[in-house]
Design a protein around this motif. Structure first.
Motif: not given
Length: 169
Positions: A109-130
């Protein structure tokens, strides 16, 4: 107190740990810097003029602002690469602040991004999205529909980075 829901929700919890409080402060500076920029074509973002920038990001010291400008922009523009670099750094800092388990909703919400974009950035750093478990949804006081919007990024060892995509020959 801040423009960021993510930071506001964590100030009290981090107040006992000075190192995490410093990370949270730098994270707030990065979020404010990103919010001050304006989107252009092709994923590029433009920085406002110096006096406008200082007015938009009042809480950031001059040295920190200059460091952010130097690291994430060239000649008043943030390229797609620099935007991606900033987002992955924000994700890494968020994981540090939240003990490697982040509810992505407030940050998204702070960065005004879509869920898929945010999930892609977190997976870039090695995190799993659940998705949120029943216990987490209860803890946050969410009903079933709201719990579907709250995704959690968890950083576990061993790290799993996304596989590079190769084009056909």
């Amino acid at each position: 107190i801040t423009n960021s829901k993510f930071v506001s929700a964590r100030i009290y919890n981090c107040s006992v740990n000075v190192a995490k409080l410093k990370v949270l402060r730098y994270l707030l500076a990065m979020i404010d810097f990103y919010q001050a920029t304006t989107p252009k074509r092709g994923g590029v973002r433009g920085l406002p003029k110096a006096d406008e920038m200082k007015a938009k990001v009042k809480g950031i010291r001059g040295e920190v602002l200059d460091n952010l400008k130097r690291k994430y922009s060239d000649a008043g523009l943030m390229s797609k690469y620099q935007v991606d670099l900033m987002m992955t750094n924000i994700c890494a800092l968020a994981l540090i602040v939240d003990n490697f388990e982040v509810d992505m909703y407030d940050l998204r919400e702070d960065l005004k991004l879509e869920g898929k974009e945010m999930a892609a950035y977190f997976s870039e750093v090695g995190a799993r999205i659940l998705g949120a478990t029943v216990a987490e949804a209860k803890k946050l006081g969410l009903d079933k529909a709201a719990a579907q919007q709250h995704k959690f990024a968890r950083l576990r060892l061993p790290l799993e980075f996304p596989k590079p995509k190769f084009a056909r020959k």
